[in-house]
Design a protein around this motif. Structure first.
Motif: not given
Length: 252
Positions: A212-227
């Motif tokens: 789900a987070t491959d190639a996302r920017d770091m901040d949106s990837g971190l947000q995805w991981e938390v949420l």
């Protein structure tokens, strides 16, 4: 020789799928893909398996797409069916490892790249020969190869149709490990044991998170991981208890 084009053998929670046309260097046909797809579909429903190894019988992993089939015109169920089959394998909620020895060219490399990573024997040789035959990739090479090795290296391999050995594959990040051929079979089982010893829940959740987070920017990837974190697995308490020597507390 067995008429089965892709065999399955289970070992302590690991399913070993073997491309099984050794007399044709495991050249890939529609029939072989059909059997691979059936095995993958079965594995989605099999909770007894937490790791999958894909390998080839005989002298090599696979010499690639069967050119005779291409020349004759393949009857595929639908457009993009090969690519769809590999995507189905790629999204399997279990670690999938391509164990490569000998040839792994073009279509075979596309198959191997759809695994989570590649384990190579010293004899392994990799290459993309689409350009040699005036072909273009439709099984995923243009998407997975640059993600694995970087776009410049992918371009070099695609433009030159160069064959590279296992050590070069390891150097550029195409293969994750290289083992001597004499130790290949035992190394496959050892790796499988390392994976199956860990939580199948975590494996599935981690694959979904990485996808789900491959190639996302770091901040949106971190947000995805938390949420979207899937929390803890049903085996967490038992695993911690086994480590600490304390039984998990019973719920009231």
């Amino acid at each position: 020789m067995s008429d089965t084009l892709v065999t399955r053998e289970d070992h302590d929670g690991c399913a070993i799928l073997t491309l099984n046309r050794p007399d044709k260097l495991n050249a890939l046909t529609v029939g072989m893909f059909r059997e691979l797809r059936a095995h993958v579909s079965d594995l989605y429903k099999d909770d007894t398996v937490s790791c999958v190894i894909l390998r080839g019988a005989g002298k090599c992993f696979s010499a690639g797409h069967d050119l005779a089939d291409i020349a004759e015109g393949e009857a595929v169920p639908s457009r993009g069916w090969h690519s769809e089959t590999l995507r189905l394998m790629e999204r399997l909620p279990k670690p999938v490892i391509a164990a490569v020895h000998g040839h792994c060219y073009t279509g075979a490399l596309e198959v191997a790249l759809a695994a989570d990573f590649i384990m190579a024997a010293e004899s392994a040789r990799f290459g993309d020969t689409h350009a040699k035959w005036a072909l273009t990739p439709i099984w995923g090479m243009s998407q997975r190869l640059p993600r694995r090795v970087g776009i410049a290296t992918a371009k070099r391999l695609m433009f030159t149709a160069e064959m590279i050995g296992a050590e070069e594959a390891f150097r550029i990040g195409l293969a994750e490990m290289v083992v001597p051929d004499a130790e290949f079979d035992s190394a496959i089982l050892k790796l499988a044991q390392q994976i199956t010893a860990n939580s199948a829940f975590s494996h599935a959740a981690n694959k979904r998170l990485l996808e789900a987070t491959d190639a996302r920017d770091m901040d949106s990837g971190l947000q995805w991981e938390v949420l979207n974190n899937e929390g803890v697995g049903p085996d967490m308490q038992a695993r911690i208890g086994a480590f600490t020597g304390k039984s998990p507390k019973a719920k009231k």
